[in-house]
Design a protein around this motif. Sequence first.
Motif, PDB file in Angstrom:
ATOM      1  N   PHE A  30       0.864  -1.212   0.192  1.00 58.63           N
ATOM      2  CA  PHE A  30      -0.184  -0.095  -0.023  1.00 58.63           C
ATOM      3  C   PHE A  30       0.777   1.235   0.071  1.00 58.63           C
ATOM      4  O   PHE A  30       0.594   2.247  -1.005  1.00 58.63           O
ATOM      5  N   LEU A  31       2.076   1.218   0.773  1.00 59.59           N
ATOM      6  CA  LEU A  31       2.706   2.541   0.850  1.00 59.59           C
ATOM      7  C   LEU A  31       3.401   2.562  -0.422  1.00 59.59           C
ATOM      8  O   LEU A  31       3.576   3.642  -0.748  1.00 59.59           O
ATOM      9  N   ARG A  32       3.771   1.730  -1.138  1.00 54.70           N
ATOM     10  CA  ARG A  32       4.664   1.635  -2.306  1.00 54.70           C
ATOM     11  C   ARG A  32       3.583   2.250  -3.403  1.00 54.70           C
ATOM     12  O   ARG A  32       3.884   3.005  -4.370  1.00 54.70           O
ATOM     13  N   ILE A  33       2.412   1.877  -3.400  1.00 57.13           N
ATOM     14  CA  ILE A  33       1.381   2.199  -4.401  1.00 57.13           C
ATOM     15  C   ILE A  33       1.187   3.869  -4.195  1.00 57.13           C
ATOM     16  O   ILE A  33       1.205   4.567  -5.269  1.00 57.13           O
ATOM     17  N   VAL A  34       0.997   4.243  -2.795  1.00 56.07           N
ATOM     18  CA  VAL A  34       1.008   5.662  -2.496  1.00 56.07           C
ATOM     19  C   VAL A  34       2.305   6.517  -3.148  1.00 56.07           C
ATOM     20  O   VAL A  34       1.981   7.773  -3.769  1.00 56.07           O
ATOM     21  N   ALA A  35       3.314   5.709  -2.990  1.00 56.60           N
ATOM     22  CA  ALA A  35       4.661   6.380  -3.333  1.00 56.60           C
ATOM     23  C   ALA A  35       4.641   6.420  -5.022  1.00 56.60           C
ATOM     24  O   ALA A  35       5.680   7.059  -5.407  1.00 56.60           O
ATOM     25  N   GLY A  36       3.956   5.773  -5.821  1.00 60.85           N
ATOM     26  CA  GLY A  36       3.854   5.528  -7.102  1.00 60.85           C
ATOM     27  C   GLY A  36       5.071   4.635  -7.704  1.00 60.85           C
ATOM     28  O   GLY A  36       5.401   4.569  -8.685  1.00 60.85           O
ATOM     29  N   LEU A  37       5.459   3.867  -6.574  1.00 65.85           N
ATOM     30  CA  LEU A  37       6.565   2.567  -7.070  1.00 65.85           C
ATOM     31  C   LEU A  37       5.818   1.505  -7.379  1.00 65.85           C
ATOM     32  O   LEU A  37       6.611   0.767  -7.854  1.00 65.85           O
ATOM     33  N   SER A  42      -6.315  -1.887  -9.665  1.00 66.83           N
ATOM     34  CA  SER A  42      -7.458  -1.063  -9.906  1.00 66.83           C
ATOM     35  C   SER A  42      -7.378  -0.030  -8.843  1.00 66.83           C
ATOM     36  O   SER A  42      -6.576  -0.212  -7.666  1.00 66.83           O
ATOM     37  N   GLY A  43      -8.484   0.727  -8.810  1.00 69.98           N
ATOM     38  CA  GLY A  43      -8.269   2.001  -7.811  1.00 69.98           C
ATOM     39  C   GLY A  43      -7.220   3.120  -8.126  1.00 69.98           C
ATOM     40  O   GLY A  43      -6.671   3.129  -8.950  1.00 69.98           O
ATOM     41  N   ARG A  44      -7.139   4.160  -7.222  1.00 69.37           N
ATOM     42  CA  ARG A  44      -6.287   5.101  -7.479  1.00 69.37           C
ATOM     43  C   ARG A  44      -6.013   5.840  -6.235  1.00 69.37           C
ATOM     44  O   ARG A  44      -6.632   5.617  -5.108  1.00 69.37           O
ATOM     45  N   VAL A  45      -5.031   6.683  -6.222  1.00 74.88           N
ATOM     46  CA  VAL A  45      -4.647   7.634  -4.970  1.00 74.88           C
ATOM     47  C   VAL A  45      -4.514   8.892  -5.616  1.00 74.88           C
ATOM     48  O   VAL A  45      -4.091   9.315  -6.548  1.00 74.88           O
ATOM     49  N   GLU A  46      -5.278   9.860  -4.583  1.00 72.85           N
ATOM     50  CA  GLU A  46      -5.181  11.105  -4.568  1.00 72.85           C
ATOM     51  C   GLU A  46      -4.555  11.863  -3.758  1.00 72.85           C
ATOM     52  O   GLU A  46      -4.886  11.685  -2.468  1.00 72.85           O
ATOM     53  N   VAL A  47      -3.743  12.883  -4.058  1.00 73.97           N
ATOM     54  CA  VAL A  47      -3.243  13.862  -3.054  1.00 73.97           C
ATOM     55  C   VAL A  47      -3.911  15.355  -3.303  1.00 73.97           C
ATOM     56  O   VAL A  47      -3.712  15.710  -4.734  1.00 73.97           O
ATOM     57  N   ARG A  48      -4.451  15.711  -2.495  1.00 77.65           N
ATOM     58  CA  ARG A  48      -4.794  17.264  -2.587  1.00 77.65           C
ATOM     59  C   ARG A  48      -3.597  18.229  -1.805  1.00 77.65           C
ATOM     60  O   ARG A  48      -3.644  18.259  -0.829  1.00 77.65           O
ATOM     61  N   SER A  49      -3.054  18.572  -2.725  1.00 78.70           N
ATOM     62  CA  SER A  49      -1.742  19.573  -2.387  1.00 78.70           C
ATOM     63  C   SER A  49      -2.394  20.704  -1.746  1.00 78.70           C
ATOM     64  O   SER A  49      -3.229  21.606  -2.333  1.00 78.70           O
ATOM     65  N   VAL A 134       4.131  14.841   1.657  1.00 81.98           N
ATOM     66  CA  VAL A 134       3.686  13.478   2.508  1.00 81.98           C
ATOM     67  C   VAL A 134       4.963  12.779   2.809  1.00 81.98           C
ATOM     68  O   VAL A 134       5.516  12.532   1.696  1.00 81.98           O
ATOM     69  N   LEU A 135       5.277  12.155   3.942  1.00 82.21           N
ATOM     70  CA  LEU A 135       6.206  11.465   4.332  1.00 82.21           C
ATOM     71  C   LEU A 135       5.854  10.237   4.336  1.00 82.21           C
ATOM     72  O   LEU A 135       5.091   9.812   5.321  1.00 82.21           O
ATOM     73  N   THR A 166       2.126  15.579   6.852  1.00 78.77           N
ATOM     74  CA  THR A 166       1.295  14.531   6.563  1.00 78.77           C
ATOM     75  C   THR A 166       2.130  13.385   6.576  1.00 78.77           C
ATOM     76  O   THR A 166       3.134  13.061   5.779  1.00 78.77           O
ATOM     77  N   VAL A 167       2.162  12.210   7.691  1.00 80.79           N
ATOM     78  CA  VAL A 167       3.106  10.992   7.389  1.00 80.79           C
ATOM     79  C   VAL A 167       2.167   9.792   7.523  1.00 80.79           C
ATOM     80  O   VAL A 167       1.260   9.637   8.245  1.00 80.79           O
ATOM     81  N   LEU A 168       2.632   8.806   6.820  1.00 82.58           N
ATOM     82  CA  LEU A 168       1.797   7.664   6.682  1.00 82.58           C
ATOM     83  C   LEU A 168       3.298   6.668   6.926  1.00 82.58           C
ATOM     84  O   LEU A 168       4.161   6.442   6.302  1.00 82.58           O
ATOM     85  N   PHE A 169       2.729   5.959   8.258  1.00 85.26           N
ATOM     86  CA  PHE A 169       3.919   5.127   9.083  1.00 85.26           C
ATOM     87  C   PHE A 169       3.497   3.913   9.021  1.00 85.26           C
ATOM     88  O   PHE A 169       2.722   3.505   9.730  1.00 85.26           O
ATOM     89  N   ILE A 170       4.191   2.854   8.503  1.00 89.54           N
ATOM     90  CA  ILE A 170       4.051   1.384   8.371  1.00 89.54           C
ATOM     91  C   ILE A 170       5.008   0.846   9.701  1.00 89.54           C
ATOM     92  O   ILE A 170       6.154   1.046   9.779  1.00 89.54           O
ATOM     93  N   THR A 171       4.257   0.084  10.381  1.00 97.24           N
ATOM     94  CA  THR A 171       4.975  -0.645  11.506  1.00 97.24           C
ATOM     95  C   THR A 171       4.356  -1.931  12.045  1.00 97.24           C
ATOM     96  O   THR A 171       3.116  -2.155  11.843  1.00 97.24           O
ATOM     97  N   HIS A 172       5.042  -2.697  12.781  1.00 97.34           N
ATOM     98  CA  HIS A 172       4.590  -4.045  13.553  1.00 97.34           C
ATOM     99  C   HIS A 172       4.436  -3.665  14.795  1.00 97.34           C
ATOM    100  O   HIS A 172       4.000  -4.530  15.512  1.00 97.34           O
TER     101      HIS A 172
END
Length: 249
Positions: A30-37, A42-49, A134-135, A166-172
């Motif tokens: 999911f994080l890599r999809i947001v980053a464009g990697l 299907s679906g999309r990511v939108e960022v309102r700057s 976004v970080l 804005t921060v999106l942080f992945i963690t266990h």
Amino acid sequence: MHALGPLDLEVGDGEFLCIVGPSGCGKSTFLRIVAGLVRPTSGRVEVRSSGQFSIPYAVVFQDYSIYPWKTVERNVSFGLEVQGFSKKVSLEKSRRWLEMMGLSDFARAYPATLSGGMRQRVAIARALAGEPEVLLMDEPFAALDAQLRQLMQDELLAIWQADRRTVLFITHSLEEAIMLGDRVVVMTSRPGRVLVSIQVPFERPRKPELRDSAEFARFRAMLWDYLKGEVEHYLSDVHDEMADSREGR
């Protein structure tokens, strides 16, 4: 099998959102999809700057991802030059962030001479120097020992509280998610979906002593009640896959 979905998630401007879930649930995808990697099927990511920051995204990975042949200073300034800043401005910005991360004395050092924690500071300084909207952080402290991990959490928290990007942080780590996040999203086992999204009830600024409080322990236990069943589901799937493999299915 799909790694994700369906997944519908909205992140607020300036929000620190932490995502937890069992291994293999698609958090990093999911994080890599947001980053464009990674391109979603299907679906999309939108960022309102908001127009406040220079670039849409910057990513910090678990494995540091810094250039071993460049000095600390050049690791941070190189990305700025790629963005179009002059070498002079890039070095000025680089030095400012190295100072904020306590790395000024190591500006001319190479990554191989640094500890793991210092290398991760370089990666964070490089990401923040670009002034991203976004970080994106994919388990950035997972490889560190417990004491250093806590120090890095506190440093990141202090930096974030200064400008609230804005921060999106992945963690266990549930403890990490509670300490850092405004909100914690718990994902299901594969394919990953949002199981529950919960606001963290602790006021900011958060102090290190919060980790030792009874309120912190109770909130962690509540999150674990949600996560435990998904971890058990993941382990059951792994067991079934191993059994199928042994039987040649």
